[in-house]
Design an enzyme around this catalytic site. Structure first.
Site, PDB file in Angstrom:
ATOM      1  N   ARG A 111       0.856  -1.187   0.000  1.00 39.99           N
ATOM      2  CA  ARG A 111       0.000   0.000   0.000  1.00 39.99           C
ATOM      3  C   ARG A 111       0.886   1.230   0.000  1.00 39.99           C
ATOM      4  O   ARG A 111       1.917   1.281   0.679  1.00 39.99           O
ATOM      5  CB  ARG A 111      -0.908   0.024   1.236  1.00 39.99           C
ATOM      6  CG  ARG A 111      -2.098  -0.919   1.155  1.00 39.99           C
ATOM      7  CD  ARG A 111      -3.110  -0.510   0.071  1.00 39.99           C
ATOM      8  NE  ARG A 111      -4.254  -1.386  -0.005  1.00 39.99           N
ATOM      9  CZ  ARG A 111      -4.371  -2.420  -0.861  1.00 39.99           C
ATOM     10  NH1 ARG A 111      -3.404  -2.696  -1.725  1.00 39.99           N
ATOM     11  NH2 ARG A 111      -5.476  -3.147  -0.880  1.00 39.99           N
ATOM     12  N   GLU A 126      -3.014   7.392  -4.633  1.00 39.47           N
ATOM     13  CA  GLU A 126      -3.158   6.961  -6.026  1.00 39.47           C
ATOM     14  C   GLU A 126      -4.617   7.100  -6.490  1.00 39.47           C
ATOM     15  O   GLU A 126      -5.515   6.998  -5.660  1.00 39.47           O
ATOM     16  CB  GLU A 126      -2.677   5.505  -6.189  1.00 39.47           C
ATOM     17  CG  GLU A 126      -3.491   4.462  -5.434  1.00 39.47           C
ATOM     18  CD  GLU A 126      -2.922   3.047  -5.583  1.00 39.47           C
ATOM     19  OE1 GLU A 126      -1.715   2.839  -5.316  1.00 39.47           O
ATOM     20  OE2 GLU A 126      -3.708   2.157  -5.956  1.00 39.47           O
ATOM     21  N   HIS A 168      -0.533  -0.026 -10.063  1.00 39.88           N
ATOM     22  CA  HIS A 168      -1.204  -0.994  -9.177  1.00 39.88           C
ATOM     23  C   HIS A 168      -1.645  -2.249  -9.955  1.00 39.88           C
ATOM     24  O   HIS A 168      -2.835  -2.559 -10.034  1.00 39.88           O
ATOM     25  CB  HIS A 168      -2.402  -0.334  -8.483  1.00 39.88           C
ATOM     26  CG  HIS A 168      -2.782  -1.009  -7.190  1.00 39.88           C
ATOM     27  ND1 HIS A 168      -3.331  -0.344  -6.121  1.00 39.88           N
ATOM     28  CD2 HIS A 168      -2.704  -2.311  -6.797  1.00 39.88           C
ATOM     29  CE1 HIS A 168      -3.571  -1.193  -5.132  1.00 39.88           C
ATOM     30  NE2 HIS A 168      -3.203  -2.401  -5.520  1.00 39.88           N
TER      31      HIS A 168
HETATM   32  C1  DGY Z   1      -5.568  -6.059  -3.069  1.00 37.05           C
HETATM   33  O1  DGY Z   1      -6.307  -6.991  -3.338  1.00 37.05           O
HETATM   34  O2  DGY Z   1      -5.494  -5.599  -1.942  1.00 37.05           O
HETATM   35  C2  DGY Z   1      -4.724  -5.529  -4.148  1.00 37.05           C
HETATM   36  O3  DGY Z   1      -4.077  -4.376  -3.813  1.00 37.05           O
HETATM   37  C3  DGY Z   1      -5.489  -5.366  -5.448  1.00 37.05           C
HETATM   38  O4  DGY Z   1      -4.545  -5.676  -6.421  1.00 37.05           O
END
Ligand code: DGY
Length: 323
Positions: free
Chosen positions: A242, A271, A289
């Site tokens: 994250r 983001e 991402h």
């Molecule tokens: C999640 O599932 O938390 C991811 O960041 C999505 O790709």
């Protein structure tokens, strides 16, 4: 009996949307534009289930809306820091996520970023595209060797372990990790992994640091200016977890001043808005991402949400309940 009403906040893989249509009274989002706070509040007051994803901030205001009918929020994503879990509990809204099914694809993207950062792949690609490559040279675009180096993992859950497996068995890397949890002994043995007692120990030892801990307030800016100063000048930082775990301004400063050799980022604070400071730097590789972005994984994530809400509406406990 009336079918439960489901609101899906974003566009999902077509095959999953078709399954949802067959089972429920479903409101899809073919435009794929994020729903506004008011739209989410309306959904909370008209549907039985809200199917969200990591881009939807499901706040206390939304969860506590007067006249709420939603009983379950099925998040399409393993991370659920987009949802106020405390408020969900207070408002008796059950929350599920999608663990396990995106482990390898996310670890693949972490490995891709590690390799591209070490070997200056993004920089090389830009050079070729911009027709600035003048030919092979003995000292041209030298990077850092990956094989045999030390990989430090912050967080050693499913994705961290999958990354360690690829790195150790594929690239002969030495694995060190920092986590509050106790990984299974067989995992540690298989990876010949060594625990670091402190984050500083990991940061100062690793040639590559890869972040795999959860986002949210507890880990916000875990990697700040101090942490970056502890890393080796030849080290690379990889983040597929994250964005808010890393202080962007501090990382830009570290990259500008060569405190570290490079970074590979798949996630960003705030983001999809990215600090423009990153865009000017050659020693950072940037991805939008993409961790779980494969056909197979996104299908598996959709099926996992379906399993969770099917269980809920059948009166059973959903397998992936987080609140
Ligand atoms: C999640 O599932 O938390 C991811 O960041 C999505 O790709």
């Amino acid at each position: 009996m009336n079918k439960p009403k489901i609101v899906v906040t974003r566009k999902w893989p077509t095959a999953i949307e078709e399954k949802l249509k067959g089972l429920y009274d479903v409101q899809l989002n073919p435009t794929d534009t994020s729903m506004t706070v008011n739209e989410l509040k309306t959904a909370m007051k008209t549907a039985d289930a809200l199917l969200t994803t990591v881009t939807d901030p499901i706040t206390a205001e939304i969860l506590g809306v007067v006249g709420k009918t939603v009983k379950i929020v099925g998040n399409f994503g393993v991370g659920y820091n987009n949802i106020d879990i405390k408020a969900a509990k207070e408002n008796n809204v059950l929350v599920t996520n999608t663990p396990g099914v995106l482990t390898d694809c996310t670890a693949d993207i972490a490995m891709l970023l590690l390799l591209t950062s070490a070997r200056r792949g993004s920089e090389g690609d830009r050079m070729v595209r911009q027709q600035q490559w003048t030919g092979w040279g003995p000292t041209h675009l030298l990077g850092n060797k990956v094989t045999g180096k030390t990989l430090g993992l912050i967080g050693f859950g499913r994705i961290g372990q999958a990354m360690a497996k690829k790195a150790h068995h594929g690239f002969d890397m030495n694995i060190i990790y920092y986590t509050p949890r106790s990984p299974a002994q067989e995992v540690i043995n298989d990876l010949q992994a060594t625990r670091c007692d402190t984050l500083e120990e990991l940061l100062s030892t690793a040639d590559f640091v890869s972040i795999h801990c959860p986002g949210g307030e507890a880990n916000r800016h875990l990697i700040d200016e101090q942490a970056l100063l502890v890393m080796q000048p030849t080290a690379h930082l990889i983040n597929t977890a994250r964005g808010d775990i890393v202080d962007s301004k501090a990382l830009i400063k570290a990259l500008e001043n060569n405190w570290i050799a490079g970074a590979g980022l798949d996630v960003f604070e705030g983001e999809p808005d990215i600090d423009p400071g990153f865009l000017k730097l050659d020693n950072v590789s940037l991805l939008p991402h993409l961790g779980s972005a494969t056909h197979e994984t996104r299908m598996a994530m959709g099926n996992r949400v379906l399993d969770n809400i099917n269980a809920f509406f059948a009166g059973e406990e959903p397998g992936d309940r987080v609140a």
